[in-house]
Structures are given as structure tokens and as C-alpha cells.
Write a protein that holds these residues in place. Structure first.
Motif, PDB file in Angstrom:
ATOM      1  N   ASN A   1     -58.983  46.727 -58.153  1.00  0.00           N
ATOM      2  CA  ASN A   1     -59.555  46.457 -59.471  1.00  0.00           C
ATOM      3  C   ASN A   1     -58.534  46.744 -60.568  1.00  0.00           C
ATOM      4  O   ASN A   1     -58.690  47.678 -61.355  1.00  0.00           O
ATOM      5  N   PRO A   2     -57.443  45.966 -60.650  1.00  0.00           N
ATOM      6  CA  PRO A   2     -56.389  46.278 -61.624  1.00  0.00           C
ATOM      7  C   PRO A   2     -56.833  46.162 -63.070  1.00  0.00           C
ATOM      8  O   PRO A   2     -56.241  46.801 -63.951  1.00  0.00           O
ATOM      9  N   SER A   3     -57.849  45.358 -63.325  1.00  0.00           N
ATOM     10  CA  SER A   3     -58.276  45.106 -64.703  1.00  0.00           C
ATOM     11  C   SER A   3     -59.369  46.056 -65.169  1.00  0.00           C
ATOM     12  O   SER A   3     -60.015  45.811 -66.194  1.00  0.00           O
ATOM     13  N   ALA A   4     -59.592  47.160 -64.430  1.00  0.00           N
ATOM     14  CA  ALA A   4     -60.683  48.076 -64.789  1.00  0.00           C
ATOM     15  C   ALA A   4     -60.547  48.599 -66.215  1.00  0.00           C
ATOM     16  O   ALA A   4     -61.540  48.786 -66.912  1.00  0.00           O
ATOM     17  N   GLY A   5     -59.325  48.846 -66.650  1.00  0.00           N
ATOM     18  CA  GLY A   5     -59.093  49.272 -68.028  1.00  0.00           C
ATOM     19  C   GLY A   5     -58.568  48.106 -68.845  1.00  0.00           C
ATOM     20  O   GLY A   5     -57.425  47.681 -68.665  1.00  0.00           O
TER      21      GLY A   5
ATOM     22  N   LYS B   1     -54.370  44.456 -70.589  1.00  0.00           N
ATOM     23  CA  LYS B   1     -53.907  43.505 -71.605  1.00  0.00           C
ATOM     24  C   LYS B   1     -52.457  43.804 -71.988  1.00  0.00           C
ATOM     25  O   LYS B   1     -51.634  42.891 -72.172  1.00  0.00           O
ATOM     26  N   ALA B   2     -52.117  45.083 -72.063  1.00  0.00           N
ATOM     27  CA  ALA B   2     -50.744  45.464 -72.388  1.00  0.00           C
ATOM     28  C   ALA B   2     -49.774  44.986 -71.305  1.00  0.00           C
ATOM     29  O   ALA B   2     -48.658  44.543 -71.609  1.00  0.00           O
TER      30      ALA B   2
ATOM     31  N   ALA C   1     -46.765  42.311 -71.796  1.00  0.00           N
ATOM     32  CA  ALA C   1     -45.396  42.726 -71.470  1.00  0.00           C
ATOM     33  C   ALA C   1     -44.749  41.757 -70.487  1.00  0.00           C
ATOM     34  O   ALA C   1     -43.551  41.443 -70.605  1.00  0.00           O
ATOM     35  N   LEU C   2     -45.523  41.265 -69.531  1.00  0.00           N
ATOM     36  CA  LEU C   2     -44.973  40.322 -68.563  1.00  0.00           C
ATOM     37  C   LEU C   2     -44.676  38.975 -69.219  1.00  0.00           C
ATOM     38  O   LEU C   2     -43.649  38.337 -68.927  1.00  0.00           O
TER      39      LEU C   2
ATOM     40  N   ASP D   1     -62.009  36.245 -73.640  1.00  0.00           N
ATOM     41  CA  ASP D   1     -61.184  35.927 -74.811  1.00  0.00           C
ATOM     42  C   ASP D   1     -59.682  36.084 -74.555  1.00  0.00           C
ATOM     43  O   ASP D   1     -58.861  35.667 -75.380  1.00  0.00           O
ATOM     44  N   ILE D   2     -59.299  36.688 -73.428  1.00  0.00           N
ATOM     45  CA  ILE D   2     -57.859  36.860 -73.149  1.00  0.00           C
ATOM     46  C   ILE D   2     -57.452  36.221 -71.814  1.00  0.00           C
ATOM     47  O   ILE D   2     -56.355  36.485 -71.319  1.00  0.00           O
ATOM     48  N   LEU D   3     -58.308  35.387 -71.252  1.00  0.00           N
ATOM     49  CA  LEU D   3     -57.955  34.752 -69.978  1.00  0.00           C
ATOM     50  C   LEU D   3     -56.738  33.835 -70.116  1.00  0.00           C
ATOM     51  O   LEU D   3     -56.034  33.583 -69.136  1.00  0.00           O
ATOM     52  N   HIS D   4     -56.480  33.357 -71.327  1.00  0.00           N
ATOM     53  CA  HIS D   4     -55.267  32.557 -71.515  1.00  0.00           C
ATOM     54  C   HIS D   4     -54.023  33.404 -71.270  1.00  0.00           C
ATOM     55  O   HIS D   4     -52.981  32.879 -70.851  1.00  0.00           O
TER      56      HIS D   4
END
Length: 514
Positions: free
Chosen positions: A245-249, A254-255, A259-260, A283-286
Motif C-alpha cells: 500500500n505505497p499510497s497510504a499517505g 504525492k511528493a 520528485a520522479l 485529482d492527482i491521477l495525472h
């Protein structure tokens, strides 16, 4: 020497592509930075026949042989066989185990395998360096947190090691592998990477929370920099995230994406997450797409609300469907896992599940079998249920483990194969296979279909001609044994360390500058 044994799981054999063993590379990096001469022997290449694997280990004559558990319980019989042969040929070598299965079965392993010098329980980067230092110095082991070992006739377990709070304090030993030998996604150079450990959710079929204890993440910028370095210096194109679950936070995730993107590289990212995180991040899937994500595995486990409540998934069918829709809108493939084999599932349940999977319209599916590992809360629900598969090498989620009250083994197998075929050959799925507007996704879809076709046929042939159900009747608890409290076992001695040394920090163990 770090040893990754060849694993019999279909997923390891069919693609004819291998990914490097990330857990062993983390251990290797820690030991190299402690001044040790470290070699990785990866038996997955080939795969290496077990006699040849033993021969290669013995020829190297290492002082210590460390076996890691990338395959969990299904790897243990193979590790035990190899370790026994190595111990016979190299009686002075320290043989050590680490990983999820040994963490929870240390009593049984040490009782059955006297040649195992010690077991690392839980996260290993700091524990293994302390253990190796003690073995090298001939010092007592009972002051090292997070291990188990034999002391005369006693089996000793020390108190748990401290959780590693700074995941960037221990680097990955990339120098242990030849990147040209590892590929995924249709022959593209690939590695496994990790942003976080643990999971904040309480699904009862999963051991993430118990093993890792809490969710933590790497420095988002440092990980992006490491990915860019691997791409530029070693030609790595595909990064497979090991996180559950990398997107838990949302904020650190988003950071990382930003950065990538700032590194301005073209890579393929694949990973797993929860459907509700995808909906949360609409809203940030792009940014997901721009960073390079091409596929997410969504652990939906089932399409039945009652079953989802039973396994405490915490999700909802409506959320699952919305997540798939959002991913498709952003040209990111969705793969869903669907679990069969609950003892009370009926033909009607399975038919309803098929209809709901078709309605979900995911790009790919993985049909799995419920597996009652002892380190999961689900074990308690299944402990008195009969087992149809005693061979632990087949506890790999691709073989039925629990007997069903409602149908024989062959009928469940037919249902699973039917569900896989119908879900992947429905007209919408075939249209995407024939043509997709994104060329990279077209490649990915066609590669997955090639693998899926071979796996599907292989599983049918194995079921008909190789796999045999057990004739002995055993419950899950009889087969695995019940988890026991340390102090309740007369033969087990729990040693509390006199003073726990502090967990190393990044200052003591800097990650390599890219």
C-alpha cells in the motif's frame, strides 16, 4: 553468501523472466556496509537444479549462508532441503534463515532443523549485522533483539527488535546483481523497489500489519533519485513496487510522484494499492501517469459484500468499480485479485462473482485461492477447517488449500478456470488486446495475455496429471500448529536483552549518492 532458492510457483516459471530478490539485496547492502564480503546466489535463474545450487554454495565455501524467504511458506521445504545438504558438506558454516515464514515458525524450524544456527525475526537489516558480528566474535546471542536460536537443548527467542523508523538508513546492495539478467514486462530490464513498509488497514487475511507493525515510508526525493540513477546508470526500465500500500499517505506519495516527474525519465512503474486510495487521489491521477505508472493491482479479494465484511477488507464494491473507471480514464491498467475457496461458497456465489467481475470491467484479473497463513487473523477463522493440500510448496495462492463444504475440489477448479477465461475473453477485453490507443499499454496487455495463456494451460495440466489431493484428513491447526505464547512453552526460553542498542541511522549508514 545470500541464497535465493528456485521457487516452484507458476508465476516464477512461466514468464521466463526474473526479478531480483529485494529483501536479500537489502540484507546484502547492510552487510557490505558493515565490512563483509557478500555474494548473492540467485537460484531462480534457470531455475538452478537443487543439486547444482548446493554444489555452487559448497564450492564458494562461505562462512555464513543466509536463506531469504521471497516465497514465504511455499519456499520453506526447498530451503530446508538445500540447507540440510549444505550443512552436511560445510558443517562449520553458519546457516541463517530470515523472512516471514521463519519469523512465525521459528520454534518448529529450530526443533526440526538443528543445523540452523539462528533465525532473524522481522526486519533484518540491523538485526543481521548484529547477529553476524556476534557469530564472528563467538559472542553470546541472547542480547540481540529479534532472533531465535538453539542453546543446548533449549530453543531461545529474544524480544522483538525495534522497528526501523528510517528506511533510508539501509541501502539496497545493487552491486550484488547483474542487471542484464533481470527483466519483466516483456523483456525489459527490471528491478523491485520499495517506497513503504506495512499497511494501516486491518484486513484479516493479510500479515502486513503483524510483520511490519506500522506503515512507514522512504524519503520521497531520495527514492525518486535512486530510480533515476538505476535508469541512467544501469538501463533499468521497469520498477515493480513491492509495497502492499505505497499510497497510504497521500502527502508523501504525492511528493514522490512529483520528485520522479522532476527527474524527467521515461520508465514503467507497476504496483499494488487499494481502490479507495485511487478514488481519494482522483485529482492527482495525472501525476501517477506522468510519473510512469502503467498498472496497479487492486486487492479487491472478492466482489461479495458479505465476504468483504468477513475478511474485514474495509472496501466497497462501488469504490472498486470507481477506481477501475478512474484508472482507465488516465490510461493506467487495472488488475484485480479475486479470491475463491471459502468453505461456504456455492455455485450461485461463484456465478454471481463472475457476473460482477465482468461488470467491473478490469483490464486484468488474478484468481487466487484463500490461504490461511498462521500469521494472519484469518487463521483463527479457518483453524478448524480441513485442508486439501498438505504440500507446503503449493501454499502459493494458486492451489486450493481449504476443503469446501459445498463442492468437491474439481468443481471449484473448473469454476476458477471458467471465471479466468470468461473475464479475460469478454469482447471489451479482446478489443483492448487487439488495439489500445497507448502503445506502451498495448505492449503490456499483449504480454500479459501471452503469460496468462501459458499459465492457464499449465495449471490445467498440473491439476489433471501432477497435483494430488491429500487423503489424510487434517485441520489447518493440526497441519500448521496453533500460535503459542512464548512463556507458555516449557521448552522455550525467552531472553530479554539487557540493553537494546539503538537502531542505526542514515548518518551511520548512508545511502549511496546516485
Amino acid at each position: 553468501m545470500l541464497v535465493n532458492v528456485p521457487h516452484p510457483a507458476i508465476g516464477s516459471r512461466i514468464p521466463r523472466e526474473q526479478l531480483p530478490p529485494l529483501g536479500l539485496l537489502y540484507i546484502g547492502g547492510s552487510l557490505i556496509d558493515s565490512g563483509h564480503d557478500v555474494t548473492l546466489l540467485d537460484g531462480e535463474h534457470g531455475p538452478v537444479p537443487l543439486p547444482k545450487l548446493v554444489e555452487d554454495i559448497v564450492r564458494h565455501a562461505p562462512d555464513a549462508v543466509l536463506f531469504g524467504h521471497s516465497g514465504s511458506s511455499s519456499a520453506q521445504p526447498i530451503i530446508s532441503a538445500v540447507a540440510a545438504a549444505v550443512a552436511k558438506a560445510l558443517p562449520e558454516a553458519f546457516i541463517l534463515y530470515g523472512g516471514v515464514h521463519p519469523t512465525y515458525f521459528w520454534r518448529e524450524i529450530l526443533a526440526a532443523e538443528p543445523y540452523v544456527r539462528a533465525i532473524v525475526r522481522g526486519e533484518g537489516e540491523e538485526t543481521v549485522r548484529r547477529l553476524i558480528a556476534a557469530l564472528q566474535a563467538g559472542a553470546a546471542l541472547d542480547n540481540i533483539p529479534g532472533i531465535a536460536f538453539r542453546q543446548g537443548d533449549e530453543i531461545v527467542g529474544t524480544s522483538p527488535a525495534a522497528v526501523i523508523t528510517d528506511l533510508d538508513a539501509y541501502r539496497i546492495g545493487w552491486e550484488l546483481i547483474d542487471h542484464r539478467r533481470y527483466s519483466y514486462w516483456g523483456g525489459k530490464r527490471a528491478v523491485v523497489i520499495q517506497f513503504s513498509r506495512g499497511c494501516p488497514h486491518l484486513c484479516n487475511y493479510c500479515g502486513q500489519r503483524g510483520f511490519w507493525t506500522r506503515w512507514r515510508h522512504r524519503d520521497p526525493v531520495a527514492l525518486a533519485r535512486e530510480i533515476a540513477w538505476l535508469h541512467r546508470e544501469h538501463g533499468v526500465e521497469v520498477f515493480n513496487f513491492a509495497d502492499e500500500n505505497p499510497s497510504a499517505g497521500r502527502k508523501p506519495w504525492k511528493a514522490f510522484l512529483e520528485a520522479l516527474i522532476a527527474e524527467n525519465i521515461e520508465v514503467t512503474l507497476v504496483g499494488s494499492t487499494r481502490a479507495d486510495d485511487i478514488v481519494r487521489d482522483a485529482d492527482i491521477l495525472h501525476l501517477y501517469k506522468k510519473a510512469g505508472f502503467e498498472r496497479f493491482l487492486l486487492g479487491m479479494e472478492n466482489t461479495d459484500e458479505t465476504t468483504l465484511a468477513l475478511i474485514r477488507k474495509g472496501g466497497a464494491v462501488a469504490t472498486d468499480r470507481e477506481a477501475i473507471r478512474l484508472l482507465r480514464e488516465h490510461d493506467i491498467l487495472s488488475m484485480v485479485t479475486w479470491v475463491a475457496g471459502f468453505d461456504d461458497q456455492t455455485d450461485a456465489d461463484l456465478f454471481r462473482g463472475l457476473r460482477q467481475l465482468i461488470a467491473y470491467d478490469a483490464d486484468q484479473i488474478q484468481a487466487l485461492y484463500v490461504t490461511p497463513h498462521r500469521w494472519t487473523p484469518y487463521y483463527r477463522l479457518a483453524s478448524d477447517k480441513p485442508v486439501v493440500q498438505l504440500d507446503m510448496t503449493k501454499w502459493d495462492y494458486k492451489h486450493q488449500v481449504l476443503a469446501m463444504r459445498t463442492m468437491p475440489r474439481w468443481r471449484l477448479f473448473l469454476w476458477v478456470k471458467l471465471i479466468e477465461a470468461v473475464a479475460q475473453l469478454r469482447p471489451r477485453a479482446v478489443r483492448r488486446w487487439l488495439w489500445h490507443r497507448d502503445a506502451k499499454l498495448r505492449h503490456a496487455i499483449r504480454w500479459y495475455y501471452r503469460m496468462g495463456r501459458r499459465v492457464w494451460v499449465h495449471e490445467i495440466l498440473s491439476f489433471l496429471f501432477r497435483d494430488r489431493p491429500c487423503t489424510e484428513v487434517r485441520t489447518v491447526a493440526q497441519h500448521l500448529g496453533a500460535p503459542q505464547d512464548h512463556e507458555e512453552e516449557a521448552s522455550i526460553v525467552v531472553h530479554r536483552p539487557r540493553k537494546a542498542a539503538p537502531v542505526a541511522t542514515s548518518a551511520a549508514n548512508p545511502a549511496p549518492a546516485p
